[in-house]
Design a protein around this motif. Structure first.
Motif, mmCIF file in Angstrom:
data_model
loop_
_atom_site.group_PDB
_atom_site.id
_atom_site.type_symbol
_atom_site.label_atom_id
_atom_site.label_comp_id
_atom_site.label_asym_id
_atom_site.label_seq_id
_atom_site.Cartn_x
_atom_site.Cartn_y
_atom_site.Cartn_z
ATOM 1 N N GLN A 30 0.777 -1.225 0.000
ATOM 2 C CA GLN A 30 0.000 0.000 0.000
ATOM 3 C C GLN A 30 0.817 1.288 0.000
ATOM 4 O O GLN A 30 0.302 2.326 -0.374
ATOM 5 N N VAL A 31 2.074 1.230 0.440
ATOM 6 C CA VAL A 31 2.854 2.477 0.467
ATOM 7 C C VAL A 31 4.028 2.373 -0.506
ATOM 8 O O VAL A 31 4.544 1.278 -0.750
ATOM 9 N N PRO A 32 4.450 3.521 -1.077
ATOM 10 C CA PRO A 32 5.494 3.488 -2.109
ATOM 11 C C PRO A 32 6.812 2.903 -1.603
ATOM 12 O O PRO A 32 7.499 2.186 -2.331
ATOM 13 N N GLU A 33 7.151 3.198 -0.345
ATOM 14 C CA GLU A 33 8.427 2.687 0.170
ATOM 15 C C GLU A 33 8.284 1.272 0.737
ATOM 16 O O GLU A 33 9.227 0.736 1.327
ATOM 17 N N GLY A 34 7.119 0.658 0.540
ATOM 18 C CA GLY A 34 6.852 -0.649 1.135
ATOM 19 C C GLY A 34 7.619 -1.781 0.474
ATOM 20 O O GLY A 34 8.037 -1.679 -0.674
ATOM 21 N N PHE A 35 7.770 -2.839 1.217
ATOM 22 C CA PHE A 35 8.415 -4.040 0.668
ATOM 23 C C PHE A 35 7.921 -5.255 1.445
ATOM 24 O O PHE A 35 7.341 -5.126 2.525
ATOM 25 N N MET A 36 8.137 -6.404 0.856
ATOM 26 C CA MET A 36 7.778 -7.666 1.492
ATOM 27 C C MET A 36 9.064 -8.448 1.776
ATOM 28 O O MET A 36 10.046 -8.309 1.049
ATOM 29 N N VAL A 37 8.999 -9.302 2.796
ATOM 30 C CA VAL A 37 10.114 -10.205 3.094
ATOM 31 C C VAL A 37 9.673 -11.640 2.786
ATOM 32 O O VAL A 37 8.677 -12.110 3.346
ATOM 33 N N PHE A 38 10.394 -12.292 1.902
ATOM 34 C CA PHE A 38 10.150 -13.710 1.629
ATOM 35 C C PHE A 38 11.206 -14.518 2.365
ATOM 36 O O PHE A 38 12.406 -14.334 2.146
ATOM 37 N N LEU A 39 10.733 -15.361 3.226
ATOM 38 C CA LEU A 39 11.617 -16.199 4.021
ATOM 39 C C LEU A 39 11.438 -17.615 3.478
ATOM 40 O O LEU A 39 10.382 -18.237 3.648
ATOM 41 N N VAL A 40 12.448 -18.112 2.770
ATOM 42 C CA VAL A 40 12.261 -19.336 1.995
ATOM 43 C C VAL A 40 13.309 -20.381 2.372
ATOM 44 O O VAL A 40 14.505 -20.056 2.500
ATOM 45 N N ASP A 41 12.866 -21.606 2.539
ATOM 46 C CA ASP A 41 13.771 -22.732 2.797
ATOM 47 C C ASP A 41 14.832 -22.760 1.690
ATOM 48 O O ASP A 41 14.490 -22.806 0.502
ATOM 49 N N ASN A 42 16.111 -22.771 2.072
ATOM 50 C CA ASN A 42 17.151 -22.701 1.036
ATOM 51 C C ASN A 42 17.261 -23.979 0.205
ATOM 52 O O ASN A 42 18.014 -24.032 -0.759
ATOM 53 N N ALA A 43 16.480 -24.996 0.536
ATOM 54 C CA ALA A 43 16.392 -26.163 -0.347
ATOM 55 C C ALA A 43 15.809 -25.771 -1.707
ATOM 56 O O ALA A 43 15.957 -26.503 -2.689
ATOM 57 N N PHE A 44 15.147 -24.606 -1.767
ATOM 58 C CA PHE A 44 14.517 -24.194 -3.032
ATOM 59 C C PHE A 44 15.393 -23.246 -3.857
ATOM 60 O O PHE A 44 14.960 -22.788 -4.912
ATOM 61 N N VAL A 45 16.612 -22.992 -3.388
ATOM 62 C CA VAL A 45 17.468 -22.039 -4.116
ATOM 63 C C VAL A 45 17.595 -22.438 -5.589
ATOM 64 O O VAL A 45 17.548 -21.594 -6.478
ATOM 65 N N VAL A 88 11.929 1.120 7.587
ATOM 66 C CA VAL A 88 10.490 0.948 7.811
ATOM 67 C C VAL A 88 10.179 -0.539 7.932
ATOM 68 O O VAL A 88 10.947 -1.397 7.485
ATOM 69 N N LEU A 89 9.051 -0.809 8.542
ATOM 70 C CA LEU A 89 8.632 -2.206 8.669
ATOM 71 C C LEU A 89 8.200 -2.744 7.309
ATOM 72 O O LEU A 89 7.640 -2.005 6.501
ATOM 73 N N PRO A 90 8.432 -4.015 7.049
ATOM 74 C CA PRO A 90 7.898 -4.594 5.817
ATOM 75 C C PRO A 90 6.370 -4.670 5.874
ATOM 76 O O PRO A 90 5.784 -4.634 6.953
ATOM 77 N N GLU A 91 5.772 -4.754 4.708
ATOM 78 C CA GLU A 91 4.306 -4.885 4.655
ATOM 79 C C GLU A 91 3.861 -6.335 4.818
ATOM 80 O O GLU A 91 2.668 -6.599 4.967
ATOM 81 N N GLY A 92 4.811 -7.236 4.786
ATOM 82 C CA GLY A 92 4.447 -8.633 4.985
ATOM 83 C C GLY A 92 5.682 -9.500 5.134
ATOM 84 O O GLY A 92 6.766 -9.153 4.660
ATOM 85 N N VAL A 93 5.528 -10.608 5.831
ATOM 86 C CA VAL A 93 6.569 -11.633 5.942
ATOM 87 C C VAL A 93 5.942 -12.922 5.432
ATOM 88 O O VAL A 93 4.905 -13.353 5.948
#
Lengths: 362, 362
Positions: A30-45, A88-93
């Motif tokens: 929702q905000v221009p400076e926003g971002f999401m954090v994807f936390l992914v099992d490194n088995a999927f690299v 800033v805080l991420p908009e999602g994890v």
């Protein structure tokens, strides 16, 4: 007093549902400076799934190592990475992986808005502020982490979850296609987390019609998957895992999970494997469940990895007993309110000794 | 595309859980001028439950008449009462009763924050603003209204729900003790709403493992309750109803519900009874379900109230057919995508004629 159970408010289920993740997240950007954090099992690299993650250039992807069980120190470190990435805080994890990865995502979401170390919150209802919007996407079925109000962590002195109404995901994406990359062994051990969970909760003293119904159906589905085989096994096991998580509302696990926590904490044994090693020694407490579990192992050619248990010093066994004894609700569920007269330190020590002796004889 | 299913985020289940309602609402009472609206089935005016409702002097209690099925005009009238009572929005709308009362509470919650008449929102995803915090407390089990994303209303020209993500309750209180005051007939007809729902959804073409698991367990529980009897019947039926509501995520009802909507709209027949009258004529489509339903009726000494169906003019039958035909997803679920070639107007007319003829012969 009955628990006012917090459920996951948005659930999407279906083969290919992962393709809708981008659209779901768009509504939260929702905000221009926003971002999401994807936390992914490194088995999927190096897997195809990597290219299907709807990350934008401004997002942060953290590839997590879940060879070890999730630790509070690791949660704090990951939270630090997110803070370093942006003021800033991420908009999602968004957690994509098995139970460990999902638990890390839940914990990071909470620690971004709560001060101190995640170890400060191991326990019940200690979290004061809602976490960042968080999404769980299992790539293995059985832990119930997608539905539960806990995130289980090994801390400086105990293995214990952060149990709170802020812990459950805001959204889960249940796509049975995502499970296809897991090895047969991994799939079995994680599935058994659900099966054993059901054996323990259905035979326990904490139960009502709500939790019993979820637990019975989860167990029925586990039997279909691991005894009958047949089509839709991945779909059924994904539902079983979710139902298992829901059933915890008014039930508890029992002796096997308590012992497994000690094995994980002291020896770093993965939860699913720790459960199986412990359960195989619990004929006395869960005779029918253990017998059925062995039939499932045989059908799926599973050899329990006893070799992963090293030689253990006496004081390490004492530490396992300590860790197991912290989990009072589990013992009470299994053995009733006077469980302390039944399950003495010596008795728990003997159970661990039995497991470790078998390991050395193999 | 899979539906991103909105669930009820807080569920409390247990005998006596109603006693916790006051504490739950206290957390939502935040401003000095705030108040709550209790929307209660007027069957409880002279019952003990009345004295257990945690209403404060500043609250508004609306005793609702559900002898008729909920109508959009009634929703608008109740919403007007709340607006007349205070110039500020209430902090909560709490529905206590069967499916009709719960649907009224959901609809009033939505209409307090959305302009116009509730008839404007009959359909799918037409609601633009979240409703007021709303709580559902069933005193009858079977409709699934406590878990669903709809509130079914008879409007000026159709019977159709307000289906939206804002419709589901924010909290439900599932207390099996509250059912004890219902008559055996009422309990049966409402329970059959769940049973028939399961028959229709499990034999339909819209289904996946998530919805099938919920539907199968709900059906299994209905069988335990209505064929086996035994302890905890009220508890089990309350879970069955909730599971039936959850199963609708990726499934649909079918021919019986479509016909029942026409009977309700034109003749004012209550939904649960309309379902039973229609289902008893659907051997051709649901042979096993209808056979089992008749066994349940026999065991519970149920005589279907055919006498409630009056003589009907030809044009009223045409209107019933119109109402039933609006429900395209139900027909498609039951008969597949080319349902229009199977289920002609004439065929639906014949089904209604069969039901009405039986009524006149009795």
């Amino acid at each position: 007093m009955f628990r006012n159970f917090k459920t996951v408010p948005y659930v999407i289920f279906g083969r290919g549902a992962f393709n809708q993740l981008g659209a779901i997240l768009s509504e939260k950007r929702q905000v221009p400076e926003g971002f999401m954090v994807f936390l992914v099992d490194n088995a999927f690299v190096e897997k195809d799934l990597r290219n299907r993650i709807p990350a934008r250039p401004e997002d942060l992807t953290l590839w997590v190592d879940v060879n070890d069980e999730p630790k509070t120190a690791y949660v704090d470190q990951l939270t630090g990475h997110v803070r370093d990435f942006s003021s800033v805080l991420p908009e999602g994890v968004i957690g994509i992986g098995g139970g460990s990865t999902m638990d890390l995502a839940k914990a990071v979401s909470l620690m971004l808005t709560n001060p101190g170390s995640s170890a400060d919150y191991q326990g019940w209802d200690l979290v004061r502020h809602p976490g960042v919007y968080h999404v769980g996407i299992p790539t293995l079925s059985g832990t119930g982490a997608e539905a539960s109000r806990t995130t289980v962590l090994s801390g400086p002195d105990k293995k214990l979850g952060i149990n709170s109404d802020y812990t459950p995901f805001d959204q889960i994406v249940l796509d049975p296609e995502l499970v296809c990359g897991a090895s047969a062994d991994q799939r079995f051990y994680t599935g058994m987390d659900c099966y054993i969970h059901c054996v323990e909760s259905l035979s326990g003293s904490f139960l009502n019609a709500f939790s019993r119904s979820y637990g019975e159906k989860a167990m029925y589905l586990c039997r279909e998957v691991f005894l009958d085989g047949g089509p839709e096994a991945d779909d059924k096991l994904m539902v079983a895992s979710y139902f298992g998580g829901m059933s915890i509302a008014y039930s508890q696990v029992g002796i096997c999970h308590a012992l497994s926590y000690g094995l994980s904490f002291v020896l770093g044994v993965h939860h699913g494997i720790g459960n199986c090693l412990a359960f195989d020694h619990l004929d006395e407490y869960y005779p029918e469940g253990v017998e059925e579990f062995r039939r499932m192992m045989k059908l799926h050619n599973i050899e329990l990895p006893w070799h992963r248990l090293p030689n253990v010093a006496e004081q390490e066994i004492e530490k396992m007993v300590d860790v197991a004894l912290v989990l009072e609700p589990l013992w009470e569920n299994a053995l009733g309110s006077d469980w302390k007269t039944i399950m003495t330190r010596q008795k728990i020590r003997d159970l661990y000794a039995g497991i470790l002796t078998e390991a050395h004889q193999k």
